[in-house]
Design a protein around this motif. Structure first.
Motif: not given
Length: 445
Positions: A191, A212, A291-293, A392-393, A396, A437
């Motif tokens: 992270r 991403c 990780r995806w948001h 927000e996550e 992943m 983000n």
């Protein structure tokens, strides 16, 4: 498949310089051996750099391009994908089912403490100074945007001096032997520290943020419900991407048949909502943040996992006309796998997250996470009915590089940042990323 790869140099060695496997028994033995080994850090040659973190891809008959400019994501060449036998084998459901078993077992090992042995400071360990600097460089190498969407600045290192270190950017403990990572997977899914990737316009629901950390590769408007996506142009086919055309082969009895028909009709109606809409696609390298948001604030309408291929390439890109000597002979194209990223959105193993946006002008936005090569695990961490805030996550990728898409309804008018709007006109640096983000697009009233 193995026999159809030429024996002459440079095909007699793998892209990383090792021996090339020539029969299926040796290939299976090598696969079995790799199941108990973490991926090592090999970054001395262009071939090694292009296949970093892809040991199974290295084991398959493959090669790196010669006589072409090599970019960080254009060196992953699985030559066997482009052979006639490979095109058939890597699309077969039974072959992919067995590959899924192998990669799932490997994923279990990579999540175990035993895999942390490659997290060390040796020349082949992922915590040596060269490796950590490459990861930091990837995180710093971005296409940044100002508060004005049309003001896009390309920079190769926007990190202000002094240059940050790995532990400055990522949650880790440099005093610990493995920097505090319990496994290879924990290291891979690391992270960012709080504040490193701030949310763009957190209080403005009309702004879409980048899901991403990735490089833009495609923007397409006026999506078709169905198209011949296996051809050279690789158009997007909504029915296939969203899995609406996947009929079950296990239906027995009238009741089951009616239930299956209703399910297919529902999937068709869902896909039709996005006919004529917009699709954005980006690519993640092996050294990127994985990780995806959430791109928008809203409610999770649906989560779906679609099992697909792992090492398949687009049949329409399997060969190119050989211009040497002015002949018309067609030869297998080793760059076909990298050129097949649009195609992989429609055949690769993938996860779909539907989010009904809080800004009603956006309707429902679909995030599609697509596994490439060894990326066999697309983990979604939200559930249907969950409320998510922008940034927000939501999930992943575990292991390797990959690609992803955002799909918007046809009524949504969007203005993307220049790096996206011009992706097919003005080719940006292949190693530049849009920060996760960060600004991606905004609703046009």
């Amino acid at each position: 498949m193995l026999e159809q790869v030429p024996n002459a140099p440079p095909y007699d060695k793998s892209p990383t310089g090792g021996p090339r496997l020539r029969n299926w028994k040796d290939l299976l033995y090598a696969f079995n051996d790799q199941l108990a080994r973490g991926p090592t850090w090999l970054y001395d040659t262009p071939g090694q750099q292009g296949l970093i973190g892809f040991p199974f891809n290295v084991l398959l008959p493959s090669r790196a391009l010669r006589g072409r400019k090599l970019t960080p994501d254009s060196r992953k060449k699985n030559w066997s994908m482009s052979t006639p036998a490979g095109l058939l084998a890597f699309h077969r459901p039974d072959v992919n089912a067995r590959l899924r078993d192998i990669l799932t077992a490997y994923g279990r090992f990579l999540s175990s403490p035993a895999s942390a042995t490659v997290l060390n400071a040796s020349p082949t360990g992922w915590l040596n100074p060269t490796a950590l600097d490459a990861i930091v460089s990837t995180a710093c190498r971005q296409t940044t945007t100002s508060s004005e969407l049309d003001s896009t600045t390309d920079t190769t290192d926007p990190c202000p001096p002094p240059r940050p270190q790995f532990h400055d950017l990522f949650v880790s403990n440099p005093l610990h032997l493995t920097y505090g990572f319990a496994s290879w997977d924990a290291f891979f899914t690391r992270r960012f520290r709080p504040g490193i990737r701030p949310f763009a316009s957190p209080s403005d629901d009309s702004v879409i943020v980048n899901t991403c950390e990735s490089r833009p590769i495609a923007l397409e408007r006026g999506l078709k419900l169905h198209d011949e996506f296996w051809l050279k142009g690789q158009p997007y086919s909504l029915l296939t991407i969203l899995g609406a055309s996947l009929a079950s082969d296990t239906v027995v009895g009238k009741a089951e048949e009616e239930e299956e028909e209703e399910k297919e009709n529902k999937e068709l109606r869902e896909a039709m909502r996005f006919e004529g809409g917009t699709l954005y696609q980006g690519f993640l390298g092996a050294l990127s943040y994985h990780r995806w948001h959430a791109p928008v604030a809203g409610t999770v309408e649906k989560v779906r996992k679609i099992q697909g291929t792992y090492f398949a390439g687009c049949p329409g890109l399997a060969s190119r006309r050989d211009t040497n000597g002015g002949g018309e002979e067609r030869k297998l194209d080793p760059s076909a796998p990298d050129r097949s990223q649009r195609y992989l959105c429609q055949v690769g193993t993938r996860a779909l997250v539907y989010i009904r946006a809080r800004d009603k002008r956006l309707g429902t936005v679909v995030f599609v996470a697509v596994g490439m090569a060894e990326v066999s695990s697309c983990q979604v961490t939200v559930w249907e009915g969950d409320l998510v805030e922008k940034g927000e996550e939501i999930g992943m990728f575990h292991y390797g590089g990959s690609t992803h898409c955002l799909i918007f309804e046809p009524s949504v008018r969007l203005k993307f940042i220049d790096a996206v709007e011009q992706v097919d006109v003005k080719k940006r640096g292949n190693d530049l990323n849009l920060p996760v983000n960060g600004y991606l697009a905004e609703v046009v009233s």
